[in-house]
Motif scaffolding. Structure first.
Motif, PDB file in Angstrom:
ATOM      1  N   ASN A  58       0.827  -1.207   0.000  1.00  0.00           N
ATOM      2  CA  ASN A  58       0.000   0.000   0.000  1.00  0.00           C
ATOM      3  C   ASN A  58       0.865   1.263   0.000  1.00  0.00           C
ATOM      4  O   ASN A  58       0.573   2.220  -0.723  1.00  0.00           O
ATOM      5  N   GLU A  59       1.908   1.276   0.791  1.00  0.00           N
ATOM      6  CA  GLU A  59       2.786   2.454   0.846  1.00  0.00           C
ATOM      7  C   GLU A  59       3.483   2.682  -0.494  1.00  0.00           C
ATOM      8  O   GLU A  59       3.637   3.827  -0.931  1.00  0.00           O
ATOM      9  N   ASN A  60       3.877   1.597  -1.159  1.00  0.00           N
ATOM     10  CA  ASN A  60       4.483   1.738  -2.480  1.00  0.00           C
ATOM     11  C   ASN A  60       3.484   2.317  -3.481  1.00  0.00           C
ATOM     12  O   ASN A  60       3.824   3.196  -4.274  1.00  0.00           O
ATOM     13  N   LEU A  61       2.255   1.836  -3.437  1.00  0.00           N
ATOM     14  CA  LEU A  61       1.220   2.356  -4.329  1.00  0.00           C
ATOM     15  C   LEU A  61       0.977   3.843  -4.074  1.00  0.00           C
ATOM     16  O   LEU A  61       0.865   4.634  -5.017  1.00  0.00           O
ATOM     17  N   GLN A  62       0.928   4.241  -2.816  1.00  0.00           N
ATOM     18  CA  GLN A  62       0.726   5.655  -2.483  1.00  0.00           C
ATOM     19  C   GLN A  62       1.874   6.521  -3.006  1.00  0.00           C
ATOM     20  O   GLN A  62       1.642   7.624  -3.500  1.00  0.00           O
TER      21      GLN A  62
ATOM     22  N   ILE B  44       3.716   5.904  -5.638  1.00  0.00           N
ATOM     23  CA  ILE B  44       3.540   5.993  -7.094  1.00  0.00           C
ATOM     24  C   ILE B  44       2.444   6.994  -7.421  1.00  0.00           C
ATOM     25  O   ILE B  44       2.605   7.862  -8.289  1.00  0.00           O
ATOM     26  N   GLN B  45       1.315   6.881  -6.730  1.00  0.00           N
ATOM     27  CA  GLN B  45       0.190   7.776  -6.991  1.00  0.00           C
ATOM     28  C   GLN B  45       0.529   9.240  -6.697  1.00  0.00           C
ATOM     29  O   GLN B  45      -0.011  10.137  -7.331  1.00  0.00           O
ATOM     30  N   ASN B  46       1.431   9.472  -5.742  1.00  0.00           N
ATOM     31  CA  ASN B  46       1.851  10.832  -5.398  1.00  0.00           C
ATOM     32  C   ASN B  46       2.992  11.335  -6.288  1.00  0.00           C
ATOM     33  O   ASN B  46       3.479  12.446  -6.093  1.00  0.00           O
ATOM     34  N   GLY B  47       3.411  10.496  -7.234  1.00  0.00           N
ATOM     35  CA  GLY B  47       4.477  10.896  -8.149  1.00  0.00           C
ATOM     36  C   GLY B  47       5.863  10.905  -7.529  1.00  0.00           C
ATOM     37  O   GLY B  47       6.786  11.489  -8.085  1.00  0.00           O
ATOM     38  N   GLU B  48       6.013  10.242  -6.397  1.00  0.00           N
ATOM     39  CA  GLU B  48       7.303  10.211  -5.708  1.00  0.00           C
ATOM     40  C   GLU B  48       8.077   8.956  -6.137  1.00  0.00           C
ATOM     41  O   GLU B  48       8.326   8.053  -5.343  1.00  0.00           O
TER      42      GLU B  48
ATOM     43  N   PHE C  19       9.780   5.878  -4.061  1.00  0.00           N
ATOM     44  CA  PHE C  19       9.205   4.558  -4.334  1.00  0.00           C
ATOM     45  C   PHE C  19      10.302   3.546  -4.661  1.00  0.00           C
ATOM     46  O   PHE C  19      10.355   2.461  -4.084  1.00  0.00           O
TER      47      PHE C  19
END
Length: 140
Positions: free
Chosen positions: A85-89, A91-95, A99
């Motif tokens: 979940n943290e990895n997905l977040q 990616i979604q935040n463009g970081e 990541f």
């Protein structure tokens, strides 16, 4: 089978409480790197390696204590779902850099930690070489 289920239940509960306590440690950071999960997974892998080293040398890895410590305690303490979940977040935040650092760092540190834990126990208690340990792990 009931003894193993109880061992996993109790160990998992203790591991989950430890994980909760690690999450309560406030780490000041300039970025969104998920340090608490990273620390839990690192420590869990190191503990798992130490337990494996001990049981390979001294006891039957099918014992209740082995199941309690590995599947229960380490399983409850570490978490793949939070990691994912943290990895997905990220990616979604463009970081993307954070990541990649977290993803690769977690995998590398996790694998190395299990190895270091297993080898450390072996060297501290049994004077067995890394090659012997790796061969035994691969053959089992």
């Amino acid at each position: 089978m009931l003894k193993e289920i109880i061992a996993v239940f109790v160990g998992g509960g203790l591991g989950s409480v430890l994980r909760f306590l690690v999450n309560k440690i406030e780490i000041v950071s300039d970025n969104n790197f998920p340090y608490s999960t990273f620390i839990s997974n690192f420590l869990g892998c190191l503990i798992l390696g130490l337990v494996l080293g001990y049981f390979i040398k001294n006891e039957n890895p099918n014992s209740i204590l082995f199941v309690f410590l590995t599947v229960g305690l380490c399983g409850g303490f570490t978490t793949f779902s939070s990691f994912s979940n943290e990895n997905l977040q990220l990616i979604q935040n463009g970081e993307i850099f954070i990541f990649l650092a977290y993803l690769l760092g977690s995998l590398i540190v996790g694998i190395v930690s299990v190895y270091v834990g297993a080898v450390s126990y072996t060297h501290l208690r049994a004077h067995e070489t890394e090659a012997d340990l790796v061969c035994r792990l691969l053959l089992e």
